[in-house]
Design a protein around this motif. Structure first.
Motif, PDB file in Angstrom:
ATOM      1  N   ARG A  72       0.863  -1.188   0.000  1.00 51.27           N
ATOM      2  CA  ARG A  72       0.000   0.000   0.000  1.00 51.27           C
ATOM      3  C   ARG A  72       0.892   1.229   0.000  1.00 51.27           C
ATOM      4  NH1 ARG A  72      -4.269   3.045   3.779  1.00 51.27           N
ATOM      5  NH2 ARG A  72      -4.472   4.715   2.266  1.00 51.27           N
ATOM      6  N   ASP A  73       0.677   2.140  -0.939  1.00 50.81           N
ATOM      7  CA  ASP A  73       1.440   3.390  -0.864  1.00 50.81           C
ATOM      8  C   ASP A  73       0.508   4.545  -0.579  1.00 50.81           C
ATOM      9  OD1 ASP A  73       2.314   4.949  -4.010  1.00 50.81           O
ATOM     10  OD2 ASP A  73       0.478   3.905  -3.486  1.00 50.81           O
ATOM     11  N   TYR A  74       1.095   5.628  -0.110  1.00 50.24           N
ATOM     12  CA  TYR A  74       0.333   6.767   0.393  1.00 50.24           C
ATOM     13  C   TYR A  74       0.701   7.986  -0.450  1.00 50.24           C
ATOM     14  CZ  TYR A  74      -0.060   3.934   4.690  1.00 50.24           C
ATOM     15  OH  TYR A  74      -0.296   2.944   5.613  1.00 50.24           O
ATOM     16  N   LYS A  75      -0.288   8.442  -1.234  1.00 51.91           N
ATOM     17  CA  LYS A  75      -0.005   9.495  -2.215  1.00 51.91           C
ATOM     18  C   LYS A  75      -0.138  10.912  -1.643  1.00 51.91           C
ATOM     19  CE  LYS A  75       0.811   7.403  -6.129  1.00 51.91           C
ATOM     20  NZ  LYS A  75      -0.140   6.348  -6.439  1.00 51.91           N
ATOM     21  N   ARG A  76      -0.999  11.074  -0.655  1.00 54.78           N
ATOM     22  CA  ARG A  76      -1.251  12.438  -0.159  1.00 54.78           C
ATOM     23  C   ARG A  76      -0.100  12.926   0.708  1.00 54.78           C
ATOM     24  NH1 ARG A  76      -5.717  14.939  -2.529  1.00 54.78           N
ATOM     25  NH2 ARG A  76      -6.852  13.214  -3.443  1.00 54.78           N
ATOM     26  N   LEU A 133       5.561  -5.533 -14.543  1.00 51.51           N
ATOM     27  CA  LEU A 133       4.297  -4.827 -14.762  1.00 51.51           C
ATOM     28  C   LEU A 133       3.767  -4.410 -13.400  1.00 51.51           C
ATOM     29  CD1 LEU A 133       2.205  -3.843 -16.830  1.00 51.51           C
ATOM     30  CD2 LEU A 133       1.036  -6.027 -16.576  1.00 51.51           C
ATOM     31  N   TYR A 134       3.461  -3.134 -13.294  1.00 52.90           N
ATOM     32  CA  TYR A 134       2.994  -2.553 -12.025  1.00 52.90           C
ATOM     33  C   TYR A 134       1.533  -2.184 -12.197  1.00 52.90           C
ATOM     34  CZ  TYR A 134       2.514   1.516  -8.799  1.00 52.90           C
ATOM     35  OH  TYR A 134       2.093   2.435  -7.858  1.00 52.90           O
ATOM     36  N   GLY A 135       0.679  -2.772 -11.403  1.00 49.90           N
ATOM     37  CA  GLY A 135      -0.737  -2.406 -11.433  1.00 49.90           C
ATOM     38  C   GLY A 135      -1.072  -1.613 -10.197  1.00 49.90           C
ATOM     39  N   VAL A 151       5.093   0.327 -16.630  1.00 56.79           N
ATOM     40  CA  VAL A 151       5.990  -0.742 -17.088  1.00 56.79           C
ATOM     41  C   VAL A 151       7.336  -0.562 -16.377  1.00 56.79           C
ATOM     42  CG1 VAL A 151       4.822  -1.208 -19.241  1.00 56.79           C
ATOM     43  CG2 VAL A 151       6.486   0.625 -19.169  1.00 56.79           C
ATOM     44  N   ARG A 152       7.246  -0.583 -15.062  1.00 55.45           N
ATOM     45  CA  ARG A 152       8.423  -0.386 -14.204  1.00 55.45           C
ATOM     46  C   ARG A 152       8.009  -0.770 -12.785  1.00 55.45           C
ATOM     47  NH1 ARG A 152       6.730   3.754 -11.041  1.00 55.45           N
ATOM     48  NH2 ARG A 152       5.516   5.436 -11.985  1.00 55.45           N
ATOM     49  N   PHE A 153       8.991  -0.820 -11.892  1.00 55.42           N
ATOM     50  CA  PHE A 153       8.675  -0.953 -10.474  1.00 55.42           C
ATOM     51  C   PHE A 153       7.997   0.330  -9.994  1.00 55.42           C
ATOM     52  CE2 PHE A 153      12.360  -3.977 -10.151  1.00 55.42           C
ATOM     53  CZ  PHE A 153      11.717  -4.995  -9.447  1.00 55.42           C
ATOM     54  N   GLY A 154       7.274   0.240  -8.882  1.00 56.81           N
ATOM     55  CA  GLY A 154       6.736   1.437  -8.230  1.00 56.81           C
ATOM     56  C   GLY A 154       7.815   2.077  -7.368  1.00 56.81           C
ATOM     57  N   ASP A 155       7.667   3.355  -7.171  1.00 51.10           N
ATOM     58  CA  ASP A 155       8.552   4.085  -6.259  1.00 51.10           C
ATOM     59  C   ASP A 155       7.667   4.697  -5.188  1.00 51.10           C
ATOM     60  OD1 ASP A 155      10.259   5.753  -4.928  1.00 51.10           O
ATOM     61  OD2 ASP A 155      10.717   7.051  -6.628  1.00 51.10           O
ATOM     62  N   PRO A 156       7.693   4.226  -3.939  1.00 50.81           N
ATOM     63  CA  PRO A 156       8.739   3.416  -3.333  1.00 50.81           C
ATOM     64  C   PRO A 156       8.454   1.919  -3.243  1.00 50.81           C
ATOM     65  CG  PRO A 156       7.429   4.433  -1.604  1.00 50.81           C
ATOM     66  CD  PRO A 156       6.787   4.800  -2.913  1.00 50.81           C
ATOM     67  N   GLU A 157       7.409   1.402  -3.900  1.00 52.18           N
ATOM     68  CA  GLU A 157       7.061  -0.015  -3.710  1.00 52.18           C
ATOM     69  C   GLU A 157       8.234  -0.950  -4.017  1.00 52.18           C
ATOM     70  OE1 GLU A 157       5.331   2.316  -5.272  1.00 52.18           O
ATOM     71  OE2 GLU A 157       3.184   1.891  -5.309  1.00 52.18           O
ATOM     72  N   ALA A 158       9.092  -0.530  -4.948  1.00 53.22           N
ATOM     73  CA  ALA A 158      10.268  -1.352  -5.277  1.00 53.22           C
ATOM     74  C   ALA A 158      11.120  -1.583  -4.029  1.00 53.22           C
ATOM     75  CB  ALA A 158      11.114  -0.656  -6.341  1.00 53.22           C
TER      76      ALA A 158
HETATM   77  N1  GLY Z   1       4.087   4.767  -6.147  1.00 50.61           N
HETATM   78  C1  GLY Z   1       3.548   5.245  -7.340  1.00 50.61           C
HETATM   79  C2  GLY Z   1       4.350   5.030  -8.553  1.00 50.61           C
HETATM   80  O1  GLY Z   1       5.431   4.488  -8.519  1.00 50.61           O
HETATM   81  O2  GLY Z   1       3.890   5.428  -9.614  1.00 50.61           O
END
Ligand code: GLY
Length: 278
Positions: A72-76, A133-135, A151-158
């Motif tokens: 889970r990432d937090y955008k706000r 693939l990042y959904g 078409v990449r890792f998430g930042d910071p999910e990676a």
């Molecule tokens: N965490 C959002 C993104 O990598 O696009």
């Protein structure tokens, strides 16, 4: 119906304009759309939905996919999901690799969406899509919606998932190239990743300010948008440092963040509720 306007392409999480946050009437939406058209930027107009966002990243060799732990990432920008949208202020994952607000069926359907996407890419282009693939999904009214694909890792999910990866990354990369993707293993620990960002970020960030890190800090740090000047680390207009901790449970990982994050000093702020507001 409330709408969202989304430029087609990368905007560092800051291009999306949401009804209620950025405009309150049709004219506001039209003005932004006109601005994008003047810049020759294509955009999407989507229905605004409310719910909890989550990220599912998969490795794929073009034929099969192997899921990574859900994040889970937090955008706000501010605690309790307040303030403007950012590139992301942090993220967490659980030892069980699922998330507390998702059922097994939700997870299964998210995996299926990514699997079908990979298959459709092959069918429609004749080319195997290989890589990550990042959904990004949202659960709303009990249903899973796609927010976007990357078409990449998430930042910071990676940072969360690679911290847990037990399988050799090099070997996964080779399996992707060879079309022989097998199982990947991740350790069953919790992760909490928190970004420190310049005061005023994202609207009026204080750049060129010195960041000092105490030498007794006991955490992994990922320097993001900073630069070095005369042996000092300085802020820019974007996110400065990500701090990541693991633990046998979320509380332990979060406690380690609390113990160490105050050792990073400067005109910076961060969210306190990453891994707390589930
Ligand atoms: N965490 C959002 C993104 O990598 O696009």
């Amino acid at each position: 119906m409330e709408i969202v306007i989304k430029p087609d392409g990368l905007t560092g999480g800051k291009g999306v304009r949401v009804h209620g946050d950025h405009f309150t009437c049709f004219k506001g939406a039209r003005d932004y759309a006109k601005q994008l058209l003047t810049q020759n930027t294509e955009f999407l107009v989507e229905e605004k939905i409310k719910g909890k966002e989550f990220s599912l990243q998969v490795f794929t060799d073009g034929n099969s996919i192997t899921p990574m732990p859900l994040v889970r990432d937090y955008k706000r920008a501010y605690d309790e999901e307040k303030g403007p949208n950012t590139g992301s202020m942090g993220s967490y994952s659980l030892p069980s690799h699922d998330l507390p607000f998702l059922s097994k069926k939700d997870i299964q359907s998210s995996i299926e969406i990514l699997g079908k996407t990979v298959n459709a890419l092959k069918k429609e282009t004749g080319t195997d899509y290989k890589g990550i693939l990042y959904g990004q999904f949202m659960k709303t009214n009990g249903k899973i919606h796609v927010i976007e694909f990357n078409v990449r890792f998430g930042d910071p999910e990676a940072i969360n998932v690679l911290k847990l990866l037990k399988t050799d990354f090099n070997s996964i990369a080779h399996q992707i190239i060879d079309g022989t993707l097998g199982r990947t293993e991740f350790s069953n620990q919790a992760t909490v990743c928190t970004y420190l960002v310049p005061d005023g970020y994202p609207t009026n960030p204080k750049e060129n300010r010195t960041i000092k890190v105490d030498t007794d800090i006991n955490a992994d740090l990922y320097y993001a948008s900073v630069y070095r000047e005369k042996k000092e680390i300085k802020t820019t207009k974007s996110r400065a440092i990500a701090i990541i901790e693991t633990g046998s449970n979320l509380e332990e990982a979060k406690q380690k963040i609390n113990d160490n994050i105050t050792k990073i000093k400067g005109d910076l702020y961060y969210r306190n509720d990453i891994g707390v507001l589930l």
